[in-house]
Motif scaffolding. Sequence first.
Motif, PDB file in Angstrom:
ATOM      1  N   GLU A   3      49.507 -82.489 -43.158  1.00 35.39           N
ATOM      2  CA  GLU A   3      49.065 -81.257 -42.509  1.00 35.39           C
ATOM      3  C   GLU A   3      50.283 -80.456 -42.068  1.00 35.39           C
ATOM      4  OE1 GLU A   3      46.668 -82.643 -39.138  1.00 35.39           O
ATOM      5  OE2 GLU A   3      48.500 -82.667 -37.948  1.00 35.39           O
ATOM      6  N   VAL A   4      50.139 -79.157 -42.127  1.00 35.76           N
ATOM      7  CA  VAL A   4      51.272 -78.270 -41.869  1.00 35.76           C
ATOM      8  C   VAL A   4      50.841 -77.143 -40.942  1.00 35.76           C
ATOM      9  CG1 VAL A   4      52.891 -76.638 -42.924  1.00 35.76           C
ATOM     10  CG2 VAL A   4      52.368 -78.790 -44.084  1.00 35.76           C
ATOM     11  N   TYR A   5      51.620 -76.951 -39.885  1.00 39.45           N
ATOM     12  CA  TYR A   5      51.369 -75.824 -38.986  1.00 39.45           C
ATOM     13  C   TYR A   5      51.913 -74.544 -39.620  1.00 39.45           C
ATOM     14  CZ  TYR A   5      49.826 -78.700 -35.077  1.00 39.45           C
ATOM     15  OH  TYR A   5      49.118 -79.541 -34.260  1.00 39.45           O
ATOM     16  N   VAL A  37      60.280 -80.175 -33.652  1.00 44.67           N
ATOM     17  CA  VAL A  37      60.835 -80.861 -32.484  1.00 44.67           C
ATOM     18  C   VAL A  37      59.749 -81.726 -31.846  1.00 44.67           C
ATOM     19  CG1 VAL A  37      61.763 -80.502 -30.156  1.00 44.67           C
ATOM     20  CG2 VAL A  37      62.607 -79.121 -32.067  1.00 44.67           C
ATOM     21  N   TYR A  38      58.503 -81.244 -31.897  1.00 49.50           N
ATOM     22  CA  TYR A  38      57.384 -81.994 -31.310  1.00 49.50           C
ATOM     23  C   TYR A  38      56.719 -82.933 -32.318  1.00 49.50           C
ATOM     24  CZ  TYR A  38      57.739 -78.867 -27.260  1.00 49.50           C
ATOM     25  OH  TYR A  38      58.172 -78.185 -26.155  1.00 49.50           O
ATOM     26  N   GLY A  39      57.396 -83.143 -33.459  1.00 48.61           N
ATOM     27  CA  GLY A  39      56.937 -84.170 -34.391  1.00 48.61           C
ATOM     28  C   GLY A  39      55.929 -83.715 -35.430  1.00 48.61           C
ATOM     29  N   LYS A  40      55.743 -82.392 -35.591  1.00 47.40           N
ATOM     30  CA  LYS A  40      54.775 -81.894 -36.572  1.00 47.40           C
ATOM     31  C   LYS A  40      55.480 -81.056 -37.644  1.00 47.40           C
ATOM     32  CE  LYS A  40      51.176 -83.400 -34.300  1.00 47.40           C
ATOM     33  NZ  LYS A  40      50.323 -84.489 -34.848  1.00 47.40           N
ATOM     34  N   CYS A  41      54.972 -81.120 -38.862  1.00 49.52           N
ATOM     35  CA  CYS A  41      55.539 -80.309 -39.934  1.00 49.52           C
ATOM     36  C   CYS A  41      55.028 -78.880 -39.806  1.00 49.52           C
ATOM     37  CB  CYS A  41      55.099 -80.836 -41.295  1.00 49.52           C
ATOM     38  SG  CYS A  41      55.706 -82.491 -41.599  1.00 49.52           S
ATOM     39  N   ALA A  42      55.880 -77.927 -40.157  1.00 46.78           N
ATOM     40  CA  ALA A  42      55.479 -76.525 -40.009  1.00 46.78           C
ATOM     41  C   ALA A  42      56.252 -75.645 -40.970  1.00 46.78           C
ATOM     42  CB  ALA A  42      55.719 -76.060 -38.579  1.00 46.78           C
TER      43      ALA A  42
END
Length: 329
Positions: A232-234, A247-252
Amino acid sequence: MLFVNNLPVLATPFEVLQELKAQLHANGIERFAEFKIGVNNIQFSCPIHKDGQERRPSCGLLTENPKDPHNTGLVHCFTCGYSATIEEMISHCFGYDDIGNYGREWLVKNFLTISVEYRKDLALNFARKLGQEACAYEYISEYELNRYRYIHSYMYKRKLTDEIIEKFDVGYDKDFMLKDVRIPCITFPVRDEQGRTLFFVRRAIHQKLFHYPEGVNKPVYGLYELPKDAKEVYICESVINALTCYVYGKCAVALLGTGTDFQYEQLKRLPVRNYILAFDPDSAGRKASERFKKALGKYKIITEVVIEDKGKDINDLSYEEFINLKKYF
Ligand SMILES: [Zn+2]
């Protein structure tokens, strides 16, 4: 020429007034019925007296001041005596009495984000059609990238970590020039899917200013850096918000704006099933989200996070606030 925060406004004073008129009109406020362009001033229907409905333009904006080029943008009405700076007048038109703060923000938002880039060798031959793979850029050289490979405390102030700075090759350009004004900037290389650097997005350190080279076809930022197994990607508007997600551990990734057909195509092709929209909580962001869903709703699972606090974006959120954002389908 008009200045805001000592930066040149990248439009003529007439263009600024026309944009102001158009945006007020879009908000149901009719002002500036008539303009008359003079040598060093523009006369217009006064927005102050007669409830802004003056017929004959008697209010003037000083557009050139040869003795003191920075001292333009003064407004004076010969009928009612109103005297103000253009920032104050813009504030007033939108209903703010804030010594021109809103007006300044408005000028920055509308006229400083996209501007002229004086590097002639950067972006040649845009002639190819949108939607085609990489138009014929001259790629940014390793030599130039190397010139910006410094750490500046502003990077940490925006919550970037050493790991993210390294991964995205974030840099610092202390000598960036915009119309003879030196503007120290943080640099974000925008790479194509093969990792070649197309251009830089710059964020001024001392001003709220983003800078893109003029006329570039913006790709999705962060495709090259995206892990191959991302599930999943922001989707963010700005680079800094996308990097905050990492930085908060999510792909974007970032759209460097509110999204284009070329970018929707790129995201459609990407082997990722889930997109999480994280646009700014303002009217542009809401429109961007609607357009995105229309373009990709058939191909992807799209959810959306909503930041309740209107003045904030992802970068303003703490880790807890970010992780606890409500997701909507
Ligand atoms: Zn007046």
